[in-house]
Scaffold this motif. Structure first.
Motif, mmCIF file in Angstrom:
data_model
loop_
_atom_site.group_PDB
_atom_site.id
_atom_site.type_symbol
_atom_site.label_atom_id
_atom_site.label_comp_id
_atom_site.label_asym_id
_atom_site.label_seq_id
_atom_site.Cartn_x
_atom_site.Cartn_y
_atom_site.Cartn_z
ATOM 1 N N ARG A 53 0.843 -1.086 0.105
ATOM 2 C CA ARG A 53 0.128 0.051 0.031
ATOM 3 C C ARG A 53 0.915 1.199 -0.103
ATOM 4 O O ARG A 53 0.335 2.374 -0.005
ATOM 5 N N ASN A 54 2.345 1.257 -0.114
ATOM 6 C CA ASN A 54 3.192 2.271 -0.256
ATOM 7 C C ASN A 54 3.042 2.933 1.173
ATOM 8 O O ASN A 54 3.215 4.377 1.196
ATOM 9 N N LEU A 55 2.945 2.233 2.404
ATOM 10 C CA LEU A 55 2.954 3.056 3.429
ATOM 11 C C LEU A 55 4.161 2.315 4.488
ATOM 12 O O LEU A 55 4.157 2.760 5.648
ATOM 13 N N TYR A 56 5.009 1.626 3.833
ATOM 14 C CA TYR A 56 5.917 1.185 4.566
ATOM 15 C C TYR A 56 7.039 2.329 4.898
ATOM 16 O O TYR A 56 7.565 2.969 4.134
ATOM 17 N N ARG A 57 7.625 2.181 6.197
ATOM 18 C CA ARG A 57 8.444 3.425 6.402
ATOM 19 C C ARG A 57 9.992 2.914 6.662
ATOM 20 O O ARG A 57 9.959 1.727 7.221
ATOM 21 N N GLU A 58 10.819 3.865 6.454
ATOM 22 C CA GLU A 58 12.114 3.435 6.388
ATOM 23 C C GLU A 58 12.727 4.584 7.219
ATOM 24 O O GLU A 58 12.641 5.736 7.272
ATOM 25 N N VAL A 59 13.900 4.125 7.985
ATOM 26 C CA VAL A 59 14.746 5.116 8.801
ATOM 27 C C VAL A 59 16.010 5.557 7.889
ATOM 28 O O VAL A 59 16.854 4.724 7.444
ATOM 29 N N CYS A 67 -1.921 11.136 -3.387
ATOM 30 C CA CYS A 67 -1.496 9.649 -3.597
ATOM 31 C C CYS A 67 -0.270 9.214 -2.984
ATOM 32 O O CYS A 67 0.725 10.225 -3.031
ATOM 33 N N GLU A 68 -0.168 8.252 -2.195
ATOM 34 C CA GLU A 68 1.168 7.899 -1.168
ATOM 35 C C GLU A 68 2.206 7.560 -2.324
ATOM 36 O O GLU A 68 3.227 7.941 -2.112
ATOM 37 N N GLU A 69 1.854 6.677 -3.362
ATOM 38 C CA GLU A 69 3.048 6.513 -4.257
ATOM 39 C C GLU A 69 3.597 7.590 -5.168
ATOM 40 O O GLU A 69 4.847 7.948 -5.214
ATOM 41 N N THR A 70 2.956 8.739 -5.199
ATOM 42 C CA THR A 70 3.230 9.873 -5.834
ATOM 43 C C THR A 70 4.144 10.827 -4.735
ATOM 44 O O THR A 70 5.273 11.385 -4.921
ATOM 45 N N ALA A 71 3.786 10.791 -3.420
ATOM 46 C CA ALA A 71 4.450 11.439 -2.443
ATOM 47 C C ALA A 71 5.848 10.901 -2.371
ATOM 48 O O ALA A 71 6.748 11.299 -2.251
ATOM 49 N N ILE A 72 5.762 9.429 -2.303
ATOM 50 C CA ILE A 72 7.264 8.822 -2.363
ATOM 51 C C ILE A 72 7.931 9.131 -3.228
ATOM 52 O O ILE A 72 9.223 9.516 -3.307
ATOM 53 N N SER A 73 7.346 9.257 -4.586
ATOM 54 C CA SER A 73 8.167 9.232 -5.831
ATOM 55 C C SER A 73 8.912 10.823 -5.822
ATOM 56 O O SER A 73 10.100 10.758 -6.160
ATOM 57 N N ILE A 74 8.070 11.639 -5.719
ATOM 58 C CA ILE A 74 8.466 13.087 -5.637
ATOM 59 C C ILE A 74 9.498 13.248 -4.551
ATOM 60 O O ILE A 74 10.547 13.867 -4.708
ATOM 61 N N SER A 75 9.466 12.700 -3.164
ATOM 62 C CA SER A 75 10.497 12.735 -2.129
ATOM 63 C C SER A 75 11.706 12.192 -2.710
ATOM 64 O O SER A 75 12.870 12.889 -2.511
ATOM 65 N N GLU A 76 11.617 11.105 -3.237
ATOM 66 C CA GLU A 76 12.860 10.474 -3.745
ATOM 67 C C GLU A 76 13.526 11.247 -4.797
ATOM 68 O O GLU A 76 14.677 11.249 -4.996
#
Length: 397
Positions: free
Chosen positions: A17-23, A332-341
């Motif tokens: 669900r693109n909700l996995y968190r990493e440190v 969108c969770e996937e979009t947020a992760i992608s933009i951050s990366e």
């Protein structure tokens, strides 16, 4: 199914669900540049609003405080309370315009301990739906009748106050002064008026207001004071020392009776080892710097104004936030992760915030500003952000 199999299944679901968190592991505290995985990044994800986490005076004070001992060896009530803790509490009471203050090991412990000490099953707690997790958990653990109202909705609050009043028992209204994920402010004066009308107690989480806003007399006390509220109108305030103060720990401030009561009944204060003396000494120095160097707050205000002005010129979708927290909603969770990366590849560290931290469908970039940023760094972030959003067609520019 074994424990590990169950946990693996739940973790896989979070990843799906693109909700996995990493440190992320940093080589040192960002100020505002940080080295992450061997790369130098400009950080716009820190709560170090005044840049005090790396201030030489704060670091020297912590080093001197460590000479008192690495730890306090026991709880505050057993033998872990030192003169430096007392000095910090006096300073916090003075800077917030309250009669007294009590230090806790964290804001989470301060909120949970205070709510559980003040409320029981016969009482009522009314919370904003976007309150911090520590207030939510404190409400649950207190056993009180728990009611919620839509974010900053005064009509909804009035409705819940009427429900609580008809039930009987004490009523406590708990809100964030500055909301940690949206950056907006609670309508403090109006909330206080409603509390007075119904005889409710008001508790305000000043985690993101303490140190960066206030009144002319108490410029660092937080959003309550900025809204003109005194101790009688906002009898319970909690502030953290790990954000604007650049350190760790938290405090509750209010009347002498409130603080005396918490010493007797707040389990998260009573049954935990006291704050390390180095941390207390660093916090004393940080609060002193706030008072001696008001230009830090002015620099932060300038950076916020500059960010918002330039973001509007670039047609970036701004949230209605006057604070150092400037969220960019992407949904969108996937979009947020992608933009951050993609921003990280361009040299910027900006956090993607997803459920359950924020409601479903409101994933975002949480951009935070500091007095230690300069306008050139802010311009560089905004230009990179506009470029990435345009390339990904994430928003209409």
């Amino acid at each position: 199914m074994t424990l590990d199999q169950t946990l693996r299944q739940r973790l896989d679901e979070r990843r799906r669900r693109n909700l996995y968190r990493e440190v992320k592991t940093l080589d040192s505290v960002p100020g505002p540049e940080a080295r992450v995985n061997g790369r130098e990044l400009l950080t716009f994800s820190s709560n170090d609003y005044l840049g005090l986490a790396t201030h030489p005076e704060v670091i020297r004070a912590q080093q001197a405080g460590a000479e008192l001992g690495a730890g306090t060896t026991a709880s505050h009530l057993v033998n872990g309370h030192l003169q430096v803790h007392q000095q910090l509490q006096y300073s916090l009471a003075e800077v917030t315009g309250r009669e007294a203050a009590l230090v806790f090991s964290s804001g989470y412990m301060a909120n949970v301990g205070t709510l559980c000490a003040l409320l029981g099953r016969a009482d009522n707690i009314i919370s904003d739906k976007l309150n911090h997790a520590s207030l939510i958990d404190g409400a649950r653990l207190s056993g009180a009748n728990s009611l919620r109202f839509p974010h900053n909705d005064l009509i909804g609050l009035d409705r819940q106050l009427r429900r609580a009043a008809s039930r009987g028992g004490n009523i406590l209204v708990a809100v964030d002064g500055v909301y940690s994920m949206d950056g907006d402010l609670a309508p403090m004066a109006e909330i206080a008026d409603l509390c007075r009308e119904y005889g409710a107690w008001l508790m305000v989480d000043e985690a993101h207001g303490f140190g960066v806003m206030g009144s002319e007399k108490f410029p660092f006390a937080g959003s309550c004071t900025a809204a003109g509220l005194d101790q009688s109108q906002a009898p319970v305030i909690m502030g953290t020392l790990g954000k604007a103060a650049g350190n760790a720990g938290a405090f509750v401030a209010g009347s002498r009776e409130l603080i005396d009561y918490l010493v007797q009944f707040a389990r998260t204060y009573i049954y935990t080892t006291g704050m390390p003396p180095a941390v207390a000494a660093g916090c004393v120095a940080a609060v002193d710097l706030m008072r001696r160097q008001p230009e830090l707050t002015r620099r932060l205000e300038s950076n916020i104004a500059h960010f918002r002005h330039c973001a509007r010129q670039l047609n970036l979708p701004l949230a209605d936030s006057p604070s150092a927290i400037q969220p960019l909603l992407l949904g969108c969770e996937e979009t947020a992760i992608s933009i951050s990366e993609q921003l990280e590849k361009r040299g910027f560290l900006v956090s993607a915030i997803r459920p359950p931290t924020v409601p479903a469908g409101t994933a975002r970039l949480r951009i935070t500003l500091s007095a230690s940023h300069n306008h050139h760094q802010i311009d560089a972030l905004l230009n990179a952000l506009a470029e990435v959003l345009r390339e990904n067609k994430a928003v209409h520019l």
